[in-house]
Design a protein around this motif. Structure first.
Motif, short mmCIF file in Angstrom:
data_model
loop_
_atom_site.label_atom_id
_atom_site.label_comp_id
_atom_site.label_asym_id
_atom_site.label_seq_id
_atom_site.Cartn_x
_atom_site.Cartn_y
_atom_site.Cartn_z
N GLN B 17 0.82 -1.20 0.01
CA GLN B 17 0.02 -0.06 -0.16
C GLN B 17 0.92 1.28 0.13
O GLN B 17 0.50 2.22 -0.42
CB GLN B 17 -0.83 -0.17 1.28
CG GLN B 17 -1.99 -1.22 1.00
CD GLN B 17 -2.84 -1.24 2.28
OE1 GLN B 17 -2.28 -0.93 3.42
NE2 GLN B 17 -4.01 -1.92 2.18
N ALA B 18 2.10 1.10 0.45
CA ALA B 18 3.00 2.29 0.82
C ALA B 18 3.76 2.22 -0.40
O ALA B 18 4.05 3.65 -0.95
CB ALA B 18 3.99 2.12 1.89
N GLY B 19 4.02 1.44 -1.28
CA GLY B 19 4.96 1.38 -2.31
C GLY B 19 4.33 1.41 -3.89
O GLY B 19 4.78 1.74 -4.60
N HIS B 275 11.27 1.71 4.52
CA HIS B 275 11.69 0.39 4.22
C HIS B 275 11.93 0.13 3.21
O HIS B 275 13.04 -0.27 2.76
CB HIS B 275 10.87 -0.60 5.15
CG HIS B 275 11.41 -1.99 4.75
ND1 HIS B 275 12.47 -2.49 5.80
CD2 HIS B 275 11.07 -3.02 4.00
CE1 HIS B 275 12.91 -3.88 5.33
NE2 HIS B 275 12.01 -4.11 4.43
N LEU B 276 11.04 0.41 2.30
CA LEU B 276 11.14 0.42 0.64
C LEU B 276 12.28 1.42 0.24
O LEU B 276 12.95 1.06 -0.78
CB LEU B 276 9.77 0.76 -0.14
CG LEU B 276 8.55 -0.53 0.35
CD1 LEU B 276 7.28 0.02 -0.20
CD2 LEU B 276 9.23 -1.69 -0.34
N ARG B 277 12.35 2.66 0.56
CA ARG B 277 13.26 3.56 0.11
C ARG B 277 14.77 2.78 0.50
O ARG B 277 15.39 3.07 -0.37
CB ARG B 277 12.83 4.97 0.75
CG ARG B 277 11.70 5.77 0.17
CD ARG B 277 12.11 6.93 0.93
NE ARG B 277 10.81 7.95 0.79
CZ ARG B 277 10.96 9.23 0.75
NH1 ARG B 277 12.01 9.78 0.83
NH2 ARG B 277 9.86 10.05 0.61
N ALA B 278 14.69 2.28 1.65
CA ALA B 278 16.00 1.90 2.06
C ALA B 278 16.53 0.74 1.27
O ALA B 278 17.64 0.77 0.77
CB ALA B 278 16.12 1.48 3.65
N ILE B 279 15.60 -0.28 0.94
CA ILE B 279 16.09 -1.52 0.44
C ILE B 279 16.26 -1.19 -1.04
O ILE B 279 17.17 -1.89 -1.98
CB ILE B 279 15.31 -2.64 0.52
CG1 ILE B 279 13.83 -2.29 0.28
CG2 ILE B 279 15.29 -2.84 2.04
CD1 ILE B 279 12.84 -3.59 0.08
N LEU B 280 15.74 -0.08 -1.68
CA LEU B 280 15.72 0.33 -3.11
C LEU B 280 16.85 1.36 -3.29
O LEU B 280 16.94 1.73 -4.50
CB LEU B 280 14.36 0.81 -3.58
CG LEU B 280 13.52 -0.32 -3.70
CD1 LEU B 280 12.07 0.34 -3.92
CD2 LEU B 280 13.66 -1.26 -4.90
#
Lengths: 365, 365
Positions: B17-19, B275-280
């Motif tokens: 939902q965030a991504g 979390h998504l920003r970090a791993i990407l």
């Protein structure tokens, strides 16, 4: 709960993004199998006027609504919300303005133009320059022409002679504002702070909200009068001109609206959630702003994601549509951002639209 | 961009939902065909240890992560983030505590218990009462027992004799806190305000955030030390006990965490987006709170939606899971709500869990 939505564009997508966490499931009707909302709900591919597709859309639904108002109002499923009457009125610029004037709400002067002769009479009465517009199916600056002199009048008449027209006074206004209002099934109403909108090429580029607090009360009064007259249920967008004489009503949109996208992050409850609450008979959520928001539309092409998210307070919404000149592909809302960061975002959007690499200037975090 | 996620529960759902608005598409691996995240991405139905399913999950993905840490760390796809080392450490209560002590981070006293004799030695050293826990696969209060005397020691030993154990000192603490921290691929770090957590029956019930500002600096130092040591990328949750002697580390979760759900509405950027920003490899977003949040878990069954949304400032997240005693079905975050409204929400949640009708008391708007 199931909601059927006529149209499966980005407004439908964002309705579903707001509704899914509430346990609401969605069904969309759209002619395109690539409609963005298909990612978050069932997609019925069919024409807006297709009776059997509309019946499937409505089957077992707790509410049926629309995210796109240029479809035949007479085809709207029974019980559609906002009500079919509001839809029909908003589809006709003449009916819209006549309604406003009947309610004592100021608009630009206007005249019905069904013939070349009537155009001359209208010009005589309204004066020049003026706007000649189709009464129906106009959007994003399409279906209208400025008339400055007799030559313009002739060419606009030829260009727009696709249906009944309306001639509107070209009012001098200081800014374009819009108010988003919502009315529940039980008549409860709520109003968001005004957005100040900037258009270019007939397309909304930027909304800043909340804006013009000194006009809020007048705007809310205008919207309330329309909501009640139309026995409205759902979110209504009222586009306004701010003039020396106060607010004039420019246009109504009987749906969630691009100038209300800032409410996703910038208000206690988004326009999308409140539209759903309204049509499902739930209590409305708070409309108070939670900061100062600037919404920037991404038109034609999108800037590199890493450049956008480097701007503090930037919230990105990409709709998953293919790039195309003039097409709305997404928007970014900056909450409580500095003017430098807003300027950087505007430059990113403009560079992407012009097919240029993202500008080197970047916010220092 | 494509992200593969091991696990398709509510944490995966909220990651997607965030991504999705950032243009990120998701693929999940979950043994259940009804996994909630299946609504918002591709769902690969298979065991967490299934090599071919894991290969499909990782194929062409820009990042692979997990929303559930109780799967074989050795099966984790190459390049998984947070890194496999952090995953392995967090899967073993003993390794976790030894790491903390090596970094000079205080924990409750603990001792390794691999045999009945070692249990006696451990009790001698730690004293009673103490907690006997399985080193692996504990969650929501499962896999642990309080030891108050010799009888407890014997029964706990029998009950938990499913693998290596750890005996932990039962520390007197004034409250349970947690800090959510995030580290990007480039080593950039950010920390959310502390959450104060209330558990009942071993299950998180309520988180209030930001809380305990006087402990923020110490918590951030603890988290930073762990992030750097583990060469961590993504969101890390550190559960803490607040004691007279300062903060003790209780437990690590190498993922987005229930006590961070308040960040969806209550912080500039949610834990899920960060979390998504970090791993990407994207820049991290701001972690500052935008108000005062109370997150209430909905356990076992859910209250009537119309009662929840009648509470001002309530944001509802239903995961779409079937009711079942002790199961987390959703959560509600109240932002800047009155204590009366918080109390009303707690009552609604408790009544639903106990299978009683929603209480009559209701907020006056």
């Amino acid at each position: 709960m199931i909601v059927g939505v006529v149209g499966g564009g980005q407004l439908g997508l964002m309705l579903a993004q707001a509704g899914d966490p509430l346990g609401i499931r969605f069904r969309f009707l759209d002619p395109s199998p690539d409609a963005p909302a298909g990612r978050v709900g069932e997609l019925i591919v069919g024409d807006y006027g297709d009776a059997s597709a509309l019946a499937r859309l409505a089957e077992g639904a707790d509410a049926v609504t629309y995210e796109f108002e240029n479809f035949p109002a007479e085809a709207a499923p029974a019980g559609v919300l906002p009500p079919a009457g509001a839809l029909a009125t908003s589809q006709d610029r003449l009916a819209e303005k006549e309604l406003c004037n009947r309610l004592g709400l100021a608009t630009a002067a206007f005249a019905r133009v069904d013939s070349r002769d009537e155009l001359e009479v209208a010009i005589e009465r309204i004066g020049l320059p003026a706007m000649l517009k189709t009464r129906r199916l106009g959007y994003d600056g399409k279906g209208q022409a400025v008339v400055r002199d007799a030559t313009d009048a002739e060419s606009a008449w030829v260009e727009l002679a696709r249906g009944p027209l309306i001639l509107e006074e070209l009012v001098p206004f200081s800014r374009e504002l819009s108010v988003l209002a919502v009315r529940g099934r039980d008549g409860e109403t709520a109003f968001y702070g005004l957005a100040e909108n900037t258009h270019r090429g007939g397309i909304l580029r930027v909304s800043r909200a909340p804006a013009a607090p000194e006009r809020h009360e007048q705007a809310a009064r205008i919207a309330l009068s329309l909501l009640n007259e139309l026995e409205y249920v759902g979110v209504l967008a009222v586009e306004l001109f701010d003039t020396e004489a106060g607010l004039l009503v420019n246009e109504l949109a009987p749906r969630v609206h691009n100038s209300g996208h800032w409410t996703i992050e910038g208000a206690a409850t988004s326009q999308f959630e409140n539209h759903l609450r309204a049509i499902l008979g739930l209590p409305l959520g708070g409309t108070e702003a939670v900061g100062s928001s600037v919404m920037v539309n991404l038109i034609g092409d999108t800037p590199p994601l890493e450049r956008i998210v480097a701007l503090p307070g930037a919230h990105v919404h990409l709709y998953g549509k293919a790039p195309r000149p003039g097409r709305k592909l997404g928007h970014v809302t900056l909450v409580d951002a500095t003017e430098d960061d807003v300027a950087a975002m505007l430059e990113l959007a403009a560079s992407a639209e012009q097919g240029q690499p993202a500008p080197a200037v970047q916010s220092i975090r």
